[in-house]
Design an enzyme around this catalytic site. Structure first.
Site, short mmCIF file in Angstrom:
data_model
loop_
_atom_site.label_atom_id
_atom_site.label_comp_id
_atom_site.label_asym_id
_atom_site.label_seq_id
_atom_site.Cartn_x
_atom_site.Cartn_y
_atom_site.Cartn_z
N ASP A 21 94.13 2.96 25.97
CA ASP A 21 95.13 2.88 27.15
C ASP A 21 95.13 1.25 27.16
O ASP A 21 94.57 0.68 27.83
CB ASP A 21 94.53 3.41 28.76
CG ASP A 21 95.22 3.09 29.77
OD1 ASP A 21 96.41 2.62 29.35
OD2 ASP A 21 95.00 3.48 30.83
N ASP A 93 97.41 2.93 36.71
CA ASP A 93 96.58 1.70 36.09
C ASP A 93 95.23 1.50 36.43
O ASP A 93 94.70 0.61 36.80
CB ASP A 93 97.61 0.35 36.62
CG ASP A 93 98.93 0.47 35.94
OD1 ASP A 93 99.61 1.54 36.05
OD2 ASP A 93 99.31 -0.66 35.55
N HIS A 110 93.45 -3.48 45.16
CA HIS A 110 94.58 -2.34 44.84
C HIS A 110 94.19 -0.86 45.45
O HIS A 110 95.12 -0.09 45.70
CB HIS A 110 95.02 -2.16 43.46
CG HIS A 110 95.75 -3.61 42.98
ND1 HIS A 110 96.71 -4.09 43.69
CD2 HIS A 110 95.27 -4.24 41.94
CE1 HIS A 110 97.01 -5.28 42.85
NE2 HIS A 110 96.12 -5.44 42.13
N ASP A 147 94.72 -13.76 44.09
CA ASP A 147 94.93 -12.95 43.05
C ASP A 147 96.47 -12.97 42.68
O ASP A 147 97.35 -13.31 43.54
CB ASP A 147 94.45 -11.42 43.12
CG ASP A 147 94.48 -10.80 41.86
OD1 ASP A 147 93.34 -10.39 41.31
OD2 ASP A 147 95.48 -10.29 41.38
N HIS A 149 98.32 -10.43 41.65
CA HIS A 149 98.94 -9.26 42.11
C HIS A 149 98.83 -9.06 43.54
O HIS A 149 97.93 -9.43 44.31
CB HIS A 149 98.34 -7.99 41.46
CG HIS A 149 98.25 -8.10 40.08
ND1 HIS A 149 97.18 -8.65 39.23
CD2 HIS A 149 99.01 -7.69 38.98
CE1 HIS A 149 97.45 -8.54 38.00
NE2 HIS A 149 98.50 -8.04 37.92
N ASP A 240 93.61 -14.30 38.11
CA ASP A 240 94.81 -13.88 37.05
C ASP A 240 95.89 -15.02 37.35
O ASP A 240 96.84 -14.92 37.05
CB ASP A 240 95.10 -12.72 37.00
CG ASP A 240 95.06 -11.95 38.76
OD1 ASP A 240 95.04 -12.54 39.49
OD2 ASP A 240 95.00 -10.58 38.42
N TYR A 280 91.93 -12.42 33.45
CA TYR A 280 91.90 -11.46 32.45
C TYR A 280 91.63 -12.48 31.02
O TYR A 280 91.70 -12.01 29.97
CB TYR A 280 92.90 -10.67 32.35
CG TYR A 280 92.78 -9.63 33.53
CD1 TYR A 280 91.85 -8.70 33.62
CD2 TYR A 280 93.64 -9.79 34.50
CE1 TYR A 280 92.00 -8.01 34.65
CE2 TYR A 280 93.66 -9.25 35.65
CZ TYR A 280 92.72 -8.14 35.62
OH TYR A 280 92.59 -7.28 36.94
N1 Q9C Z 1 101.13 -5.37 32.28
C1 Q9C Z 1 93.91 -6.69 39.39
O1 Q9C Z 1 94.03 -7.62 38.79
N2 Q9C Z 1 98.85 -3.24 35.32
N3 Q9C Z 1 94.61 -5.42 38.91
C2 Q9C Z 1 99.76 -3.98 35.09
C3 Q9C Z 1 101.47 -4.55 33.48
C4 Q9C Z 1 98.01 -3.35 36.35
C5 Q9C Z 1 95.63 -5.73 37.87
C6 Q9C Z 1 100.70 -3.56 34.03
C7 Q9C Z 1 97.39 -4.63 36.65
C8 Q9C Z 1 96.27 -4.32 37.74
C9 Q9C Z 1 92.88 -6.34 40.27
ZN ZN Z 2 95.21 -9.16 39.82
#
Ligand code: Q9C
Ligand code: ZN
Length: 530
Positions: A21, A93, A110, A147, A149, A240, A280
């Site tokens: 994935d 995700d 999330h 973060d 996101h 991130d 990441y």
């Molecule tokens: N590249 C956290 O950082 N998918 N979650 C993104 C686009 C999900 C991130 C797809 C990213 C989740 C905790």
């Molecule tokens: Zn994030």
């Protein structure tokens, strides 16, 4: 108990993605193991007070999550890979692993009442806030989500709750970035009684820098946080949002998290809980984690270079990778030898390939605080030495500089909105803190100012106090020795006259000091008014 604790258990890293994935491939256990190793090898772990790790109880998980969802997740350890895959597909995700659900691991922000999402199974920070409210009777909890996101799971949990102030900045790009929600925009401010207790700062461009992050802290988060007066601060600490991250594409360096942490430590008498979320790029992540830990342990803050005007989004024309590469002269030199074609390929360089200078070590000397006085002091706070008497001439000079205070709210507004941005941009090598009996400042306010200013000049501070009582001397020494500043209570609003004065000063000074700019005119050029 006081000090800094580190909560980590090897068990948290015993999981892995069992199928193919690409979306989830970046969520690997090395994020945790490498961060932990970095903290250990920097000698940070052994300076922490030991706190044992335990599994979250069902009762705790149910503070936010539904019984049905918990029951579903409890089935996962007995599922086959195929079953797990199918189970996973009802959510977005995220993936499950048979042994991952015992000691709950990051990330969490999330995750929602009845849904896993974005690599998150249970919402650690939301549960922590609900737990603190319930078991410690807290009335005000601040959650800072740095973060990259939007932690929509945290927002949903508290959108009607005025006892939890949720702040999040996030990559948004006009809703084109994941999780692509209308409610991540700046106009979502909470509902019902919770109106005004949700603060979103969506970034509509990538490539945000240290200056942009500091600007939002000084002009958005900290004024609201001081007015709110939290009893506890929780950080959804995703890294991130740091340079080199393949999700964030931002340009803030790891050192910035040392400063963001330091700035939050003056709130809630230092009761601050930093909880890992995303991050990441393992290099950027581990450096950022260490910077955060250093600050939590009271080490002098790192110097930041190039602090100035935040970037009006309309002025960011370059893709983030280009903007980031300014930092990297070595790469640039090499590039000059490249052919045109190679250069073009370079422009599409992945954020993972971006280089930045490794943060300098932050040695932790025992904090040296010495006191000198023109009169005999009866007793000195612990950890302070007496140096000798101050020459009369210094006292006369110090008297000429004054910070005249009105209400607590006005002083804090001036400190957060004027003094700190100006000081961060000036980037001094030494901070001289001058206080006279005629300043009108109360000890807790002064101690706050003193603590906040220690983010500058790597903490090198000289405080001059004249005609101040023992309480003031004691408060100053405590602050210089690294004790958390006393809280100020809910601040309320500064009086109109002070607001006007502070704004006038800001207008006047912003031509020279870019970090004072908190808005840009329609055309996208810097505001020349004032
Ligand atoms: N590249 C956290 O950082 N998918 N979650 C993104 C686009 C999900 C991130 C797809 C990213 C989740 C905790
Ligand atoms: Zn994030």
């Amino acid at each position: 108990m006081s000090g800094t604790a580190l909560i980590y258990d090897e068990e948290m890293s015993r999981y892995q993605l069992l199928w193919d994935d690409p979306v989830c491939a970046i969520e690997i256990p090395e994020r945790l193991t490498r961060s932990y190793e970095a903290v250990k090898s920097a000698g940070l772990e052994k300076r922490c007070v030991p706190v044992s790790v335990r599994e979250g109880t069902e009762e705790e998980i149910l503070l936010y999550h539904s019984k049905e969802y918990l029951e579903q997740v409890k089935q996962t350890p007995s599922m086959s890979v195929e079953e797990l895959k199918t189970f996973t597909q009802q959510f977005g995700d995220v993936y499950f692993h048979p042994v991952r659900n015992k000691k709950q691991k990051p990330p969490g922000h999330h995750s929602q009442r009845s849904a896993a999402n974005g690599f998150c199974v249970f919402n650690n920070v939301a549960i922590a806030a609900l737990y603190a409210k319930k078991h410690y009777n807290l009335n005000r909890v601040l959650i800072v989500d740095w973060d990259v996101h939007h932690g929509q799971g945290v927002q949903y949990c508290f959108e009607e709750d005025p006892s939890v102030l949720y702040f999040s900045w996030h990559r948004y790009e006009h809703k084109s970035f994941w999780p692509n929600l209308d409610e991540s925009d700046y106009n979502t401010v909470g509902k019902g009684k919770g109106t005004g207790f949700n603060i979103n700062v969506p970034w509509n461009k990538v490539g945000m820098t240290n200056s942009d992050y500091l600007s939002v802290f000084f002009h958005v988060l900290l004024p609201a946080a001081y007015e709110f007066d939290p009893e506890l601060v929780l950080v959804s600490a995703g890294f991130d949002s740091a340079i080199g991250d393949p999700e964030g594409h931002m340009c803030a360096t790891p050192e910035i998290f040392g400063h963001l942490t330091h700035l939050l430590m003056s709130l809630a008498r230092g009761k601050l809980c930093v909880v890992l979320e995303g991050g990441y790029n393992l290099t950027s992540l581990t450096q950022s984690v260490c910077q955060t830990m250093h600050s939590l342990l009271g080490d002098p803050t790192p110097s930041l270079s190039g602090i100035g005007s935040p970037c009006p989004e309309s002025q960011i024309l370059e893709p983030s990778t280009k903007r980031c590469r300014v930092e990297n002269t070595a790469e640039e030199n090499k590039e000059e030898e490249n052919t045109e074609k190679e250069k073009e390929e370079k422009t599409e360089e992945k954020p993972e390939d971006i280089k930045w200078p490794e943060p300098l070590p932050r040695p932790a000397p025992p904090v040296q605080t010495v006191v000198t006085s023109s009169t005999e002091l009866e007793s000195l706070p612990k950890g302070c030495q007496m140096l000798g008497k101050i020459p009369q001439k210094c006292i006369e000079e110090a008297e000429k500089i004054r910070l005249a205070g009105q209400s607590r709210a006005s002083v804090m507004q001036a400190v957060i909105g004027l003094l700190l941005p100006l000081a961060y941009e000036f980037s001094p090598d030494l901070v001289l803190q001058v206080l006279t009996s005629s300043s009108g400042l109360e000890m807790p306010v002064w101690a706050q100012v003193s603590s906040l200013l220690q983010g500058l000049a790597q903490g090198r501070t000289l405080a001059l106090l004249q005609g101040c009582d023992k309480d003031m001397v004691g408060g100053t020494c405590s602050s210089l020795s690294g004790s958390p500043a006393p809280i100020l209570g809910p601040l309320g609003h500064p009086v109109d006259k002070d607001v006007e004065f502070i704004e006038k000063q800001r207008q006047r000074l912003q031509k020279k000091w870019g970090l004072l700019r908190n808005s840009f005119s329609e055309s996208g050029t810097k505001n020349q008014d004032g």
